[in-house]
Design an enzyme around this catalytic site. Sequence first.
Site, PDB file in Angstrom:
ATOM      1  N   ALA A 108       0.839  -1.196   0.000  1.00 50.43           N
ATOM      2  CA  ALA A 108       0.000   0.000   0.000  1.00 50.43           C
ATOM      3  C   ALA A 108       0.871   1.242   0.000  1.00 50.43           C
ATOM      4  CB  ALA A 108      -0.897  -0.001   1.239  1.00 50.43           C
TER       5      ALA A 108
ATOM      6  N   LYS B  21       9.645   3.529  15.730  1.00 47.93           N
ATOM      7  CA  LYS B  21      10.024   3.609  17.148  1.00 47.93           C
ATOM      8  C   LYS B  21       8.994   4.345  17.978  1.00 47.93           C
ATOM      9  CE  LYS B  21      12.625   6.975  14.936  1.00 47.93           C
ATOM     10  NZ  LYS B  21      13.401   6.903  13.731  1.00 47.93           N
TER      11      LYS B  21
ATOM     12  N   GLU C  96      13.494  -4.634  15.019  1.00 51.26           N
ATOM     13  CA  GLU C  96      14.934  -4.346  15.033  1.00 51.26           C
ATOM     14  C   GLU C  96      15.240  -2.998  14.384  1.00 51.26           C
ATOM     15  OE1 GLU C  96      18.180  -4.424  16.206  1.00 51.26           O
ATOM     16  OE2 GLU C  96      17.924  -6.597  16.193  1.00 51.26           O
TER      17      GLU C  96
ATOM     18  N   VAL D 277      15.299   0.737  16.333  1.00 57.82           N
ATOM     19  CA  VAL D 277      16.369   1.268  17.180  1.00 57.82           C
ATOM     20  C   VAL D 277      17.709   1.110  16.480  1.00 57.82           C
ATOM     21  CG1 VAL D 277      17.504   1.155  19.414  1.00 57.82           C
ATOM     22  CG2 VAL D 277      15.081   0.584  19.239  1.00 57.82           C
TER      23      VAL D 277
ATOM     24  N   LYS E  85      13.734   5.490  21.467  1.00 58.27           N
ATOM     25  CA  LYS E  85      14.603   4.316  21.302  1.00 58.27           C
ATOM     26  C   LYS E  85      15.079   3.788  22.656  1.00 58.27           C
ATOM     27  CE  LYS E  85      16.029   6.170  16.833  1.00 58.27           C
ATOM     28  NZ  LYS E  85      16.978   7.138  16.238  1.00 58.27           N
TER      29      LYS E  85
END
Lengths: 437, 437
Positions: A43, A105, A129, A132, A205
């Site tokens: 999208a 984040k 993953e 951060v 983070k």
Amino acid sequence: MSSVKVGLLGLGTVGAGTVNLLARNRDEIARRAGREIDIVHAATRHPDRPRACSTEHFRLTSDPFAVVDDPAVEIVVELIGGEGLARELVLRAIDNGKHVVTANKALIASHGNEIFEHARRQGVTVAFEAAVAGGIPIIKAIREGLSANRIEWLAGIINGTSNYILSEMFYQQRDFADVLAEAQGLGYAEADPTFDVEGVDAAHKLTILASIAFGIPLQFDKVHVEGITQIGSEDIAYAKELGYRIKLLGIARRVVGKGISLRVHPTLVPQRRLLANVDGVMNAVMVHGDPVGSTVYYGPGAGAGPTASAVVADLIDVTREINTDPKHRVPFLAFQSHALSDEPVLGVEEIETRYYLRMDAQDTPGVLADVTRILGDNGISIEAILQKQPPPGADHVPVIILTHEVSERRMNAAMAQIEALPTIQGRLTRIRVEHLD
Amino acid sequence: MSSVKVGLLGLGTVGAGTVNLLARNRDEIARRAGREIDIVHAATRHPDRPRACSTEHFRLTSDPFAVVDDPAVEIVVELIGGEGLARELVLRAIDNGKHVVTANKALIASHGNEIFEHARRQGVTVAFEAAVAGGIPIIKAIREGLSANRIEWLAGIINGTSNYILSEMFYQQRDFADVLAEAQGLGYAEADPTFDVEGVDAAHKLTILASIAFGIPLQFDKVHVEGITQIGSEDIAYAKELGYRIKLLGIARRVVGKGISLRVHPTLVPQRRLLANVDGVMNAVMVHGDPVGSTVYYGPGAGAGPTASAVVADLIDVTREINTDPKHRVPFLAFQSHALSDEPVLGVEEIETRYYLRMDAQDTPGVLADVTRILGDNGISIEAILQKQPPPGADHVPVIILTHEVSERRMNAAMAQIEALPTIQGRLTRIRVEHLD
């Protein structure tokens, strides 16, 4: 075995980078995942615009809900950012029984508890993953590589924009505003740089890192946050003279018997430490665990390539998880389990650390005696004092003091008393010092 | 679910550290592994000696074969070191259908292909995070964290002893022999330091890293190995003057269209690079992949705590693997698959790099002209020349030359011609230079 079907939300630079990476390293990725990984549905707000990737191998839509509701999709990759629509889409994907990979984040830091609770109920994985430190596999390092350890603290340079600004201020002796304007021109800083330079992005983070390291819920609103806008080029110069670099650090520390300290603020770091030498837009995270001691993870914290690297690593991990018999699956995240730690997050006044203080003092005898007496009365011992020459024509001199470790509460009291001295002009500048040992 | 049963070979400092760690962080470890992990049987040469850990919760024997043959044991942890008995025990454990965790780099580097072939046939896992860079989860970072990448090169400080010696030579301006003797006194170097200072230990670890990074078989015998015994304190000083540090690096690089270069040698590294600032016994590995770019992993490379951290992380991973339905398991290692790459390992004469040359030249006009003409004739361009004052009473002066990139073959030819000059005394010192960018 049939391929794993992925739905993609967002086809900007990271989305296109992810499509290209899955195509370019297709065989390697299939070998490592145990199955091929195919994007089947994507999208984007403007499906007709030209893209930095081929779109011929999947359906393209302007309706992101069509992707999260597509029965063929097993994993949804969320790359649209923001907290409103992204939250709605991710929750709907999970409630539809799909696994989620996200680079968002803000979403995880602010809505992660809700998202992981949905994921736990549905028995699906949410991997992040890429949220951060970009290309650095820091989530995996803490969660799996250091899985045998009790993490005691971590400290990270986790915002590339502010690190770029501080690096330029250091190497080029330039002012904050000047460097910020240049960074905006180079595309290293947003038109509205608030999230980066005020520490909000780093706090997002840090919230995530602390949750994984200590097994505590995500508590973004409890992070103490200070940015770099008050850092003067003179502070950077004085810090250098004292053997330090100023870095914007996110710090999470377990204070035994009290709780967890979570804070983002400019920090003096001894120049011999690796973190002091992380320059430009790079990121680095130092993790101290028992029994491993200190390890450091360094790399690019943003950009299409590094972020796509992390997104696809998560896709490979989730695919391997899908290959696993559901009744033997271990929750992907420590904090997806029920066993969250209820250790309290400490207010910043609870911490103990060293301090750098800068003040403008009247150039008359006895001023230094007053200041050092106040520090002594508050039980604060001094490691170093610099008294500079007054600038031409000025009747005030800059005085810089480095202290030994003391509680923030005592430091607040001492600072108020020093600021009340008639011989001290204006407010004190206070920067915390961390030796990271 | 019942606990996972572990057999332990070796109860020295790392073995005792592993026992203590499994006890101390027992609940956390069980939560992360999905099951409790119990040592049920351990072998040590002298079961009656006092230990640095409790031995009351498992059977203790002096016969390691009793452990690998124990039907109750599911995972064997090999911590006895060496290549003879360790190989025999590990192969027997595998052939008995047990998974293996080992910290033994020599064993994996020299016998890994045979060991992994047995493991593949038996459908068991052999994990060895502790074999490379101690507490740094570098195997996991490359294998999983960077799984979406095509690795282009890696370079690591992977021998703590030699890095300690080079650091002391740099900071204290001391000689190699002097620092080595001190390191032996401190326990940082063995009585026979050959493996460390001659680069053999680093070559073992490089062999393993390269195999994972490039999916090639373990080819220890093809690594070009040079140690640090020929590095003089004057080389360290001249390198510093030129803006470099000398480090013993293990380097693995994919040379497109030719093969893989594998080498361990002293290397000039620009002083601004993180690797140049890794001091003392610490380890660090820089990995350059596409699309992630460069990432660095830093930490303690040896010691009971860091090694036990890696051993127990492997135990947790293997336990999670055991929890997985066998027919859905993905081979733990890229090189446990059949799809090993057959890219050739290049001889060192095939590489192209920059060079640092040091020579003793007669202090007469025209010598430098001869040397630079020879370099020019061989297509070697010069980046910098230092000509030092002659030492008191000497009629020869040290000349130091930094070159741009050139093939080792050409450099060998040029060096032979320079050494044949009557105005050059003795052999040239040649140290390779890597910019790591």
